[in-house]
Design a protein around this motif. Structure first.
Motif, short mmCIF file in Angstrom:
data_model
loop_
_atom_site.label_atom_id
_atom_site.label_comp_id
_atom_site.label_asym_id
_atom_site.label_seq_id
_atom_site.Cartn_x
_atom_site.Cartn_y
_atom_site.Cartn_z
N ARG A 134 -20.42 -90.41 0.28
CA ARG A 134 -20.53 -89.05 0.12
C ARG A 134 -21.79 -88.50 -0.50
O ARG A 134 -22.34 -89.05 -1.58
CB ARG A 134 -19.40 -88.42 -0.88
N VAL A 135 -22.45 -87.38 0.08
CA VAL A 135 -23.81 -86.97 -0.34
C VAL A 135 -23.66 -85.65 -0.97
O VAL A 135 -22.82 -84.92 -0.42
CB VAL A 135 -24.71 -87.22 0.45
N ASN A 136 -24.45 -85.14 -1.95
CA ASN A 136 -24.68 -83.89 -2.11
C ASN A 136 -25.81 -83.07 -1.76
O ASN A 136 -26.58 -83.74 -1.49
CB ASN A 136 -24.44 -83.81 -3.67
N GLN A 137 -25.56 -81.88 -1.53
CA GLN A 137 -26.64 -81.04 -0.98
C GLN A 137 -27.97 -81.13 -2.03
O GLN A 137 -28.21 -81.20 -3.04
CB GLN A 137 -26.42 -79.48 -1.11
N GLY A 138 -29.12 -81.36 -1.25
CA GLY A 138 -30.29 -81.53 -1.89
C GLY A 138 -30.73 -83.02 -2.43
O GLY A 138 -31.75 -83.40 -2.97
N GLU A 139 -29.77 -84.01 -2.33
CA GLU A 139 -30.02 -85.51 -2.56
C GLU A 139 -30.70 -86.15 -1.37
O GLU A 139 -30.49 -85.60 -0.25
CB GLU A 139 -28.50 -86.05 -2.81
N VAL A 140 -31.52 -86.90 -2.10
CA VAL A 140 -32.54 -87.61 -1.07
C VAL A 140 -31.84 -88.75 -0.26
O VAL A 140 -30.83 -89.51 -0.86
CB VAL A 140 -33.68 -88.50 -1.75
N ILE A 141 -31.78 -88.88 1.10
CA ILE A 141 -31.14 -89.76 1.85
C ILE A 141 -32.05 -90.22 2.79
O ILE A 141 -31.58 -91.71 3.19
CB ILE A 141 -29.99 -88.86 2.92
N GLY A 142 -33.32 -90.15 2.86
CA GLY A 142 -34.20 -90.79 3.55
C GLY A 142 -35.46 -90.46 3.66
O GLY A 142 -35.81 -89.61 3.00
N TYR A 143 -36.24 -90.98 4.34
CA TYR A 143 -37.92 -90.67 4.47
C TYR A 143 -38.49 -90.55 5.80
O TYR A 143 -38.33 -90.89 6.67
CB TYR A 143 -38.57 -91.61 3.63
N VAL A 144 -39.45 -89.43 5.87
CA VAL A 144 -40.03 -89.32 7.15
C VAL A 144 -40.82 -90.32 7.64
O VAL A 144 -41.26 -91.13 6.96
CB VAL A 144 -41.05 -87.90 6.85
N GLY A 145 -40.65 -90.62 8.98
CA GLY A 145 -41.23 -91.59 9.61
C GLY A 145 -41.43 -91.31 11.28
O GLY A 145 -41.62 -89.92 11.62
N SER A 146 -41.64 -92.17 11.95
CA SER A 146 -42.09 -91.83 13.50
C SER A 146 -41.37 -92.84 14.24
O SER A 146 -41.82 -93.44 15.24
CB SER A 146 -43.45 -92.15 13.72
N THR A 147 -40.24 -93.32 14.04
CA THR A 147 -39.30 -94.44 14.85
C THR A 147 -38.71 -93.40 16.00
O THR A 147 -38.51 -92.45 15.91
CB THR A 147 -38.12 -94.79 13.85
N GLY A 148 -38.54 -94.59 16.93
CA GLY A 148 -38.04 -93.84 18.26
C GLY A 148 -39.03 -93.56 19.19
O GLY A 148 -39.92 -93.65 19.00
N ARG A 149 -38.61 -92.23 19.95
CA ARG A 149 -39.45 -91.73 20.73
C ARG A 149 -40.21 -90.44 19.91
O ARG A 149 -39.81 -89.56 20.08
CB ARG A 149 -38.82 -91.20 22.12
N SER A 150 -41.37 -90.75 19.50
CA SER A 150 -42.00 -89.83 18.47
C SER A 150 -43.55 -90.21 18.88
O SER A 150 -43.92 -91.27 18.90
CB SER A 150 -41.79 -90.18 17.04
N THR A 151 -44.43 -89.10 18.69
CA THR A 151 -45.92 -89.27 18.70
C THR A 151 -46.52 -89.24 17.46
O THR A 151 -47.71 -89.30 17.25
CB THR A 151 -46.32 -88.06 19.66
N GLY A 152 -45.68 -89.17 16.17
CA GLY A 152 -46.23 -89.03 14.87
C GLY A 152 -45.28 -88.65 13.83
O GLY A 152 -43.94 -88.60 14.23
N PRO A 153 -45.56 -89.06 12.50
CA PRO A 153 -44.64 -88.51 11.53
C PRO A 153 -44.06 -87.43 11.46
O PRO A 153 -44.90 -86.33 11.43
CB PRO A 153 -45.63 -89.10 10.28
N HIS A 154 -42.82 -87.28 11.65
CA HIS A 154 -42.15 -85.73 11.59
C HIS A 154 -40.86 -86.09 11.25
O HIS A 154 -40.29 -87.15 11.76
CB HIS A 154 -42.62 -84.97 12.87
N LEU A 155 -40.10 -85.03 11.15
CA LEU A 155 -38.61 -85.06 11.09
C LEU A 155 -38.07 -84.40 11.99
O LEU A 155 -38.32 -82.99 12.21
CB LEU A 155 -37.96 -84.62 9.59
#
Length: 434
Positions: A364-385
């Protein structure tokens, strides 16, 4: 000689008295033979003309009172009509033999105060009909405390009458063995209250997955009675608590300074929590929701979320309170998190470089709680969410999403709320254990 004189006088008086008595008795007997008792007027036995006038006045008043009582208590036949689907008021009037002119006059008079197009299915209309089968009054039950009265006794007179109401607080508490709803019904909690209870907690709980056996539910609500009616209605929930093991969700009804009735926890935070449209800081919108040419495949494709360009490692926040439904690799999404917020809303976060420690399915998580970090995994051309808001299992445009904002009480309003919620809780506990 003197003695004889006295005796003679005494004898004379006795004989005279007897003769007078006999004569009067004879006259009285003759009078009674010539008069019937039915012809005797009681006023004949009242010597004072003033007393006779007063008696006559009293008799007249008694007769008037009896006439007024009879008139005001004429027994009308009460006919109750329940509005059916597709049924108009004009069609209902046809059952009571109104002339067309009268019928249109009634309809036009009512429409000046109440739009008859607003008649609801199952709405009750009462017709009071006299012994000559003439409708004298029509009563619309607009809601539990308002009647629309149409008086047809002479002219057509239409008024809205606010009925006097009074309320009491009813409190219930039970354990869930099957579901919140079915166990609530088994514990005599009204259907209307259970629906409100589910709506109240829908942003914090998924009632399909979160509720477990022996979850405790505690609730108090208004029971409203109306003057001269045997029925009652249910108002707002005053207090509600759901306890799942060591996790307690608790809300109190409160009238805010701006005039809205809403629900807050003990800290004064609103139950209505908006889902964040931008779940990270310092981000730049790089791609919107809608059709676009995919940067890798080159084909036109529906982009079912929005992209935020941000440096690698930028913290990503939970868009709202909820439970992690998925956390891991997910095809072209790369590292992916999906949060279930309630029975209808979910949010998804893709192309993450990694997850915050402790983030996994079921957490269970609360609004505004950090859950992860921006990256470029999967089909991605650069760091973004890549961020999605999912409503009823369909992606929707987060930028046009309209959700209630979560108000937080402060200052004097918060002080007033704290006094209020203590009183609500005290009444709730008192009702439970009295």
């Amino acid at each position: 000689m003197a003695l004889n004189y006295k005796n003679t006088t005494l004898l004379f008086l006795v004989i005279t008295g007897f003769l007078i008595f006999s004569l009067n008795a004879y006259k009285l007997n003759s009078y009674n033979k010539n008069i019937s008792l039915k012809e005797i007027n009681p006023t004949q036995f009242i010597e004072s003309p003033k007393e006779q006038k007063q008696l006559s006045k009293n008799k007249t008043e008694n007769l008037f009172d009896e006439f007024t009582k009879t008139k005001n208590n004429i027994k009308y036949k009460k006919t109750i009509v329940i509005v059916k689907k597709g049924e108009t008021f004009s069609k209902i009037l046809d059952n009571f033999n109104f002339e067309n002119k009268k019928k249109f006059e009634i309809i036009n008079s009512i429409n000046k105060i109440f739009d008859l197009r607003g008649l609801n299915v199952n709405q009750k209309i009462i017709f009071l009909v006299n012994d000559k089968k003439i409708v004298k009054q029509i009563i619309f039950e607009l809601d539990y405390k308002t009647n629309l009265i149409v008086d047809l006794d002479s002219n057509i007179n239409v008024i809205k009458k606010e009925l006097e109401t009074f309320s009491e607080i009813e409190s219930k508490e039970y354990l869930i063995t099957n579901s919140l709803y079915s166990d609530g019904i088994n514990n005599n909690i009204p259907n209307q209250i259970l629906i409100k209870l589910i709506q109240l907690f829908s942003f914090d709980l998924d009632f399909q997955r979160d509720i477990r056996k022996d979850t405790q539910v505690s609730v108090s609500y208004e029971k409203i009675f109306t003057e001269n009616e045997n029925k009652y209605f249910f108002g707002d929930i005053q207090y509600a608590r759901v306890t799942i093991k060591n996790n307690t969700l608790e809300y109190f009804k409160f009238l805010t300074d701006d005039g809205y009735i809403d629900y807050f926890n003990r800290e004064g935070k609103n139950v209505k929590k908006s889902i964040l449209k931008t779940p990270l800081d310092g981000a730049k919108l790089s791609s919107t929701y809608g059709m676009r040419k995919h940067p890798i495949s080159g084909f036109n494709k529906m982009h079912k979320g929005i992209d935020f360009a941000a440096p690698q490692g930028t913290p990503v926040y939970a868009g709202g309170n909820g439970v992690i439904e998925m956390a891991g690799r997910n095809g072209g999404y790369g590292n992916y998190i999906r949060i279930r917020h309630n029975n209808e809303y979910k949010t998804a976060y893709a192309h993450l470089s990694g997850f915050k420690k402790g983030i996994s399915k079921g957490v269970r998580v609360n609004q505004g709680e950090v859950i992860g970090y921006v990256g470029s995994t999967g089909r991605s051309t650069g760091p973004h969410l890549h961020y999605e808001i999912i409503y009823q299992n369909k992606q929707i445009n987060p930028l046009t999403l309209k959700l209630p904002s979560g108000k937080i009480l402060e200052g004097k309003e918060l002080e007033r709320f704290k006094k209020n919620h203590k009183l609500i809780l005290a009444n709730h506990l008192n009702n439970l254990f009295e």
